[in-house]
Design an enzyme around this catalytic site. Structure first.
Site, short mmCIF file in Angstrom:
data_model
loop_
_atom_site.label_atom_id
_atom_site.label_comp_id
_atom_site.label_asym_id
_atom_site.label_seq_id
_atom_site.Cartn_x
_atom_site.Cartn_y
_atom_site.Cartn_z
N ARG A 11 32.88 47.03 34.78
CA ARG A 11 33.31 45.81 35.49
C ARG A 11 33.14 46.05 37.00
NH1 ARG A 11 38.59 42.82 33.76
NH2 ARG A 11 37.29 41.08 34.40
N ASP A 61 41.87 41.69 43.11
CA ASP A 61 40.96 42.70 42.53
C ASP A 61 40.25 43.51 43.59
OD1 ASP A 61 41.29 40.64 40.23
OD2 ASP A 61 40.44 42.45 39.34
N GLY A 89 43.06 43.83 34.42
CA GLY A 89 43.93 43.86 35.59
C GLY A 89 43.48 45.05 36.44
N ALA A 90 43.33 44.82 37.74
CA ALA A 90 42.69 45.83 38.59
C ALA A 90 43.34 47.22 38.52
CB ALA A 90 42.65 45.31 40.03
N GLN A 130 44.58 34.36 30.53
CA GLN A 130 45.47 35.48 30.84
C GLN A 130 46.86 34.98 31.26
OE1 GLN A 130 42.30 35.27 31.79
NE2 GLN A 130 41.34 37.26 32.11
N ASN A 149 40.04 37.51 43.54
CA ASN A 149 40.98 37.50 42.41
C ASN A 149 40.41 36.54 41.37
OD1 ASN A 149 43.53 38.41 41.26
ND2 ASN A 149 44.20 36.30 41.45
N LYS A 150 41.10 36.42 40.26
CA LYS A 150 40.62 35.61 39.13
C LYS A 150 40.12 34.24 39.57
CE LYS A 150 40.29 36.55 35.70
NZ LYS A 150 38.96 37.06 35.24
O1 MRU Z 1 39.65 39.57 34.38
P1 MRU Z 1 41.01 40.16 34.56
O2 MRU Z 1 41.99 39.68 33.56
O3 MRU Z 1 40.96 41.66 34.65
O4 MRU Z 1 41.47 39.62 35.98
C1 MRU Z 1 42.66 40.12 36.51
C2 MRU Z 1 43.08 39.46 37.76
O5 MRU Z 1 42.39 38.66 38.34
C3 MRU Z 1 44.38 39.91 38.33
O6 MRU Z 1 44.97 38.89 39.08
C4 MRU Z 1 44.12 41.10 39.26
O7 MRU Z 1 43.41 42.10 38.62
C5 MRU Z 1 45.37 41.64 39.80
S1 MRU Z 1 46.20 42.62 38.60
C6 MRU Z 1 47.60 43.27 39.21
#
Ligand code: MRU
Length: 357
Positions: A95, A243, A54-55, A202, A253-254
């Site tokens: 990352r 992100d 999560g960012a 997730q 985003n994801k």
């Molecule tokens: O690969 P991840 O689980 O780190 O991806 C996270 C996301 O895409 C979240 O939607 C994003 O980081 C926002 S978190 C508040």
């Protein structure tokens, strides 16, 4: 359990010789376990394998990781600065997409360089305080996002979300889930549809776990089911995290988020993004310049220990996609809800001077 009982995602325990304690998110929902990081390499691997993810959460983790890397430096301030530079480069390599990670590391470097002529120990203490402050500011930003996003969540709202942009992805309280928590705390009834979020689930593992823990009505669906739900008028609103947001509002985003935004547009459903100002990268003019993390194809083909793809068939695993700003009804930040989403409104409403940099 209620929202108040949700454990903190990441915390520094003790003084400068202490350690970082984080929820190990790879173990959820089967068990709630914690991972203790005492050195920068353990932190790098925890970020890489998504023990912390999560960012905003990985920004905090990187800042604390930088402290772990330099805290034993007692010789000279110059030696510490060199060590910090190396550690930040190393942590940034874990990352690439979430800008919060590099944002936090740049801030740590600025803190270290602040007033001249301090000894290494004094700089380390300042760095630890800065890392704790990044954590505390994130929790405050999430609370403010909840407040600004609250008017979007009517009593009885049915909200679809993707991945996990909740408490687990931040210091506490979340981004996309913050307005939902705020509405829940006021007694509004909400139903959340959590996309399971292939390949690492997730949504199914984390969003469902934390919403259930907080007493919010949540149902998990396969990613492919979202279109059908929208077609049957069962979704009032889509809200996701982010992100990295470019200067024109294009939002990484994801993987799967872009498809959801297109679906929402096709069905006349508002699509919102929620993110703190630390997720904006105003140096990037549009989404085409956002680096997209390519993860191990094995996460797609051998998810959770079982082969789901014939041996020898290649898999693709881009971890993020980019949703054009013009598909986003508004971006809920800790400063304001930016709407409509474009270069001008972002520049005006998120005056860079207001950013806690
Ligand atoms: O690969 P991840 O689980 O780190 O991806 C996270 C996301 O895409 C979240 O939607 C994003 O980081 C926002 S978190 C508040």
């Amino acid at each position: 359990m209620s929202l108040a009982d949700l454990p903190r995602t990441i915390e520094w325990i003790g003084e400068l010789d202490g350690f970082v304690r984080m929820i190990d998110q790879t173990k959820l929902p089967e068990s709630l376990e914690f991972i203790d990081c005492r050195d920068v390499s353990t932190m790098w691997h925890a970020i890489k394998r998504l023990s912390v993810r999560g960012a905003p959460a990985i920004g905090i983790a990187a800042a604390m990781g930088a402290v772990l890397a330099v805290r034993d430096e007692t010789v000279s301030a110059d030696g510490l600065l060199v060590k910090l530079e190396d550690a930040c480069r190393y942590l940034a390599s874990s990352r690439p997409t979430a800008v919060n990670l590099t944002w936090a590391l740049e801030r740590m470097k600025r803190v270290a360089h602040a007033p001249a002529r301090e000894n290494a120990k004094a700089i380390c203490i300042r760095l630890l305080n800065a890392a704790k402050q990044i954590r505390d500011e994130d929790e405050a930003a999430c609370r403010a996002i909840g407040k600004y996003g609250l008017p979007l969540i009517n009593d009885g709202a049915r909200i679809l979300t993707h991945c996990n942009a909740g408490s687990l992805a931040t210091a506490y309280y979340g981004t996309a889930l913050a307005p939902i928590y705020a509405a829940h705390e006021l007694g509004r009834r909400v139903t959340v549809f959590a996309d399971e979020t292939r390949p690492l689930l997730q949504g199914a593992r984390l969003t469902a776990w934390e919403l259930q823990s907080a007493g919010v009505d949540v149902r998990v669906l396969c990613d492919g089911a979202a279109a059908s739900l929208m077609q049957r008028r069962q979704v009032d609103l889509v809200i996701t995290g982010a992100d990295r947001i470019a200067a024109n509002g294009d939002t990484a985003n994801k993987i799967g988020t872009y498809g959801l935004a297109l679906l929402a547009k096709a069905h006349g459903i508002p699509f919102y993004v929620a993110a703190p100002s630390s997720t904006f990268d105003l140096a990037i003019p549009d989404g085409s310049a956002i680096p997209i993390e390519q993860r191990d194809p094995g996460e797609v083909g051998i998810g959770f220990g079982r082969s789901t793809v014939p041996e020898g068939v290649p898999c693709l695993n881009p971890a993020f996609d980019v949703t054009p700003g013009n598909l986003i009804a508004g971006i809920v930040t800790e400063i304001a809800v930016v709407t409509p989403v474009n270069r001008e409104t972002i520049a005006k409403q998120l005056n860079p001077l207001q950013f806690s940099r």
